[in-house]
Design an enzyme around this catalytic site. Structure first.
Site, mmCIF file in Angstrom:
data_model
loop_
_atom_site.group_PDB
_atom_site.id
_atom_site.type_symbol
_atom_site.label_atom_id
_atom_site.label_comp_id
_atom_site.label_asym_id
_atom_site.label_seq_id
_atom_site.Cartn_x
_atom_site.Cartn_y
_atom_site.Cartn_z
ATOM 1 N N ASP A 11 0.737 -1.249 0.028
ATOM 2 C CA ASP A 11 -0.370 -0.040 -0.085
ATOM 3 C C ASP A 11 1.164 1.228 0.228
ATOM 4 O OD1 ASP A 11 -1.821 1.964 -0.157
ATOM 5 O OD2 ASP A 11 -2.946 0.814 1.578
ATOM 6 N N ASP A 105 -2.515 2.084 -5.761
ATOM 7 C CA ASP A 105 -1.751 2.494 -4.827
ATOM 8 C C ASP A 105 -2.116 1.301 -4.264
ATOM 9 O OD1 ASP A 105 -3.656 3.193 -4.166
ATOM 10 O OD2 ASP A 105 -3.313 4.239 -2.281
ATOM 11 N N GLU A 106 -2.054 0.141 -4.690
ATOM 12 C CA GLU A 106 -2.672 -1.259 -3.634
ATOM 13 C C GLU A 106 -2.705 -2.213 -4.731
ATOM 14 O OE1 GLU A 106 -5.652 -2.183 -0.041
ATOM 15 O OE2 GLU A 106 -6.148 -0.653 -1.569
#
Length: 484
Positions: A11, A105-106
């Site tokens: 993350d 983003d993960e």
């Protein structure tokens, strides 16, 4: 459940804001808020410096300005975020063929499938190497969770934030989870959390003590059984490399309600064009066109029309959305519009091109779309409505230099001046625009002010980031931890 912590969850830390800080040297270490900047704007991401003032994602931007009046408020630049995300995802795919992106983003990574790890020591080494590679390539920090399941790996990365690594040894799950609030578990939102709290179960340990039968009584068999398994740390979901998009959609929240019917139709046409661009960028076509209208009183209407076959033709989507609009009463005003396409496929049906000219679909409009509104844009899942995107031109409503409307510059927008070079907009108003001239990797730049219609100032594309974008955010307890 695995016997080794070979499921990795990455993350990125305050991703949008961190990218802006890396791209704009004068903002490093400063409070930065990315999101919609109008009266109805919503915070997409806040830097850790801004979070100290109480600013968080999904908060109205107006409230954020009251909490942190001196923060830098910027429009999102999703083209740049996607480019950086692609770099990070490429690093993940070097570790394993099984990478499951959840958003820009993960992502989850199955380290065992790629031979990157088979025990705790090799998993920790892979996580540390990944974080170092991300820092070297982008200058950004990411937090890593390592565990024997997806649920625990995600909890681990959350506990490791910011800029940390947490490895949860298999067999220690219940010890770790017991003191945590029930909201830490997937699927437990505010309403369920409050319902459980009133029943005397505030922590995960309380859920285990209550037992499966009691949770089934409180929440129903499906939800109660699943929640009890999660409270015990049990999660056997595999990492899935391909997550098929179910819909593509775009929407805009307007600063003031739209009352003019022609203006509403113009906005629907514009959204349809944007939706098709995203559809084509993903290599998809779609069969069901969806229109979303949120009216002045916050009531939200969804209308859909299903075509004979999938299309990626902008004229077909535009005309179908226009037909759907005819069935919606917009008299009192419109605060949000959205256009989406569902029923995705990887081919088109050529005879649909005639539908735009015919002006009629084979099925009557007005039936509800499957699952309600078209809810995913296939690019940035979970993005708050109203976050907005950097305008492709100085004005989203008029051409540059148009005599009908002055040029508009949004804070954070990339620009280039014929004399001073690349920079970004710090703010604009009363016929002036203030620009800071700097770029990734440079020293903090100088600020200059120009007339909004200065012919030597033009919008530009974002410049790529360079590695080493600044020190990581401070974190108590060091960058690495282990459980068990």
């Amino acid at each position: 459940m695995r016997s080794a912590p070979t499921v990795l969850h990455l993350d990125m830390d305050a991703f949008f804001a961190a990218v802006e800080q890396a791209a704009k040297p004068s903002l490093r270490g400063k409070a930065v808020v990315v999101g919609g900047l109008g009266p109805r704007g919503v915070v997409a991401t806040a830097s850790y410096e801004a979070r100290r003032f109480g600013v968080h994602s999904a908060m109205p931007t107006a409230q954020a300005r009251r909490l942190a009046p001196n923060a830098a408020y910027l429009v999102p630049r999703f083209a740049l975020y996607r480019a950086v995300s692609d770099q990070v995802m490429a690093l993940l795919r070097e570790l394993s063929p099984l990478v499951e992106p959840l958003s820009l983003d993960e992502a989850f990574v199955d380290l065992e499938a790629g031979g990157a790890a088979e025990d705790s020591a090799s998993a920790r080494a892979a996580g540390l190497r990944l974080r170092a590679d991300i820092r070297a390539l982008t200058g950004l920090s990411g937090s890593v969770g390592l565990a024997g399941s997806k649920m625990l790996a995600k909890i681990g990365s959350e506990q490791a934030k910011p800029d940390g690594l947490l490895l949860i040894e298999p067999g220690t799950e219940r010890e770790l989870l017991a003191p945590m609030p029930v909201r830490i578990l997937p699927g437990v939102g505010p309403a369920t959390g409050e319902h459980l709290r009133r029943a005397g179960t505030a922590t995960v340990g309380d859920l285990v003590e209550a037992g499966e039968d009691e949770l089934v009584r409180l929440l129903g068999r499906t939800h109660g059984t699943a929640l009890f398994r999660m409270a015990l740390g049990r999660d056997d979901r595999p990492v899935v490399a391909e997550r098929d998009a179910k819909s593509v959609s775009v929407e805009d929240t307007f600063d003031t309600d739209l009352h003019d019917r022609l203006r509403v139709r113009t906005e629907v046409d514009r959204l349809a064009e944007r939706c098709v661009r995203r559809l084509r960028a993903g290599g998809h076509s779609g069969r069901t066109i969806v229109l979303k209208v949120r009216r002045y009183d916050f009531s939200t209407l969804t209308r859909s029309e299903t075509l004979r076959g999938p299309t990626d033709d902008p004229a077909v989507v535009r005309e179908a959305a226009g037909r759907l609009l005819e069935s919606v009463d917009t008299t009192g005003g419109v605060r949000l519009l959205g256009v989406g396409v569902t029923g995705l496929a990887d081919y088109t049906q050529e005879d649909l091109f005639a539908q735009a000219a015919a002006g009629a679909g084979p099925e009557p409009p007005g039936h509800a779309a499957p699952g309600g509104a078209a809810a995913g844009d296939g690019a940035a899942p979970g993005r708050p409505a109203g976050a907005g995107e950097q305008p492709p031109a100085p004005s989203a409503r008029a051409q540059p230099g148009s005599p009908a409307e002055p040029r508009h510059w949004a804070a954070g927008q990339d620009v280039r001046h014929a004399v001073h070079g690349p920079g970004w907009v710090q703010g604009s108003g009363v016929g002036r625009v203030t620009v800071r001239f700097e770029q990734p990797g440079s020293e903090p730049g100088r600020v200059r002010t120009f007339p909004v219609d200065d012919p030597e100032l033009e919008p530009s594309d974002p410049l790529p980031l360079v590695g080493g974008g600044g020190p990581p955010p401070s974190r108590a307890g060091g960058p690495e931890a282990a459980r068990g």
